[in-house]
Design a protein around this motif. Structure first.
Motif, short mmCIF file in Angstrom:
data_model
loop_
_atom_site.label_atom_id
_atom_site.label_comp_id
_atom_site.label_asym_id
_atom_site.label_seq_id
_atom_site.Cartn_x
_atom_site.Cartn_y
_atom_site.Cartn_z
N ALA A 1 22.80 -6.43 -3.69
CA ALA A 1 22.64 -7.43 -2.79
C ALA A 1 20.80 -7.64 -3.24
CB ALA A 1 22.24 -7.20 -1.45
N ASP B 1 21.10 -9.72 -6.89
CA ASP B 1 21.62 -10.60 -6.86
C ASP B 1 20.82 -11.84 -6.16
OD1 ASP B 1 23.75 -12.71 -6.78
OD2 ASP B 1 24.13 -12.44 -4.58
N GLY B 2 20.18 -11.50 -5.09
CA GLY B 2 19.16 -12.35 -4.38
C GLY B 2 17.83 -12.54 -5.22
N THR B 3 17.40 -11.54 -5.92
CA THR B 3 16.30 -11.64 -6.81
C THR B 3 16.66 -12.79 -8.05
OG1 THR B 3 15.42 -9.46 -6.13
CG2 THR B 3 14.43 -10.56 -8.30
N ARG C 1 19.11 -14.93 -8.37
CA ARG C 1 19.27 -16.15 -7.80
C ARG C 1 18.09 -17.04 -7.29
NH1 ARG C 1 24.48 -16.03 -4.08
NH2 ARG C 1 24.67 -18.27 -4.60
N THR C 2 17.02 -16.17 -6.54
CA THR C 2 16.02 -16.99 -6.20
C THR C 2 15.12 -17.21 -7.45
OG1 THR C 2 15.95 -15.56 -4.27
CG2 THR C 2 13.68 -16.51 -5.02
#
Length: 182
Positions: A64, A67-69, A71-72
């Motif tokens: 998570a 993935d978040g890093t 995508r950001t």
């Protein structure tokens, strides 16, 4: 009557203005199309990233975060690139973002330290869920390992329902005795 040399000058000015206007409209239209195309590509790539990361899942707790890093950062890059095509001064925006990141880094130093320590614990696995660990004055079993802290339960010299949330930076920075449970 008007001077005969004024009319050709006015005609040339009008022609130059029309040529300038036409060329700038095409350049502006080109930049708007490129900027919009960059945003569309960024959106599409952000839809594909979770599918790609599913193939490489090894550490559930880090998925998570990673993935978040990713995508950001991709969205940030895509938006900055499209802003460049739309004619914004991106250099000053990047400088501002750098200063903000520096300030947040100083303000959130302890949280980031625990986060990095949590990543190190998850990657190196010095202990696992159910192991008995002794650190400082605490002796207990590991209930869970999160990115910021490790939860200990069944603590010696404490009540049965007591739980200790041990910061991961403490676990990496202090001597820990681990008794693996089989």
């Amino acid at each position: 009557m008007t001077d005969p040399t004024v009319i050709p000058i006015i005609e040339n000015l009008i022609k130059e203005y029309v040529n300038y206007f036409n060329s700038n409209i095409m350049i502006s239209l080109y930049k708007i199309i490129l900027g919009t195309l960059v945003l569309i590509i960024t959106y599409k790539v952000n839809l594909i990233i979770p599918k790609l990361l599913n193939k490489f899942k090894k550490f559930k707790q880090l998925d998570a975060l990673f993935d978040g890093t990713v995508r950001t950062l991709l969205w940030l890059f895509g938006i900055l690139l499209s802003m460049y095509y739309f004619g914004f001064d991106v250099a000053s925006i990047i400088t501002s973002l750098g200063l903000i990141a520096f300030g947040l880094g100083l303000a959130l130093k302890d949280i980031v330290l625990n986060l990095i320590s949590g990543i190190m614990i998850i990657l190196y696995r010095p202990f696992k869920k159910g192991d008995l660990i002794i650190i400082d004055k605490y002796e207990g079993k590991v209930r869970s390992i999160d990115l910021r802290y490790t939860t200990l339960y069944e603590l010696k010299n404490m009540d049965e329902n007591d739980v200790v949330l041990m910061p991961n930076s403490t676990l990496l920075g202090s001597p820990v005795t681990v008794k693996h449970v089989k």
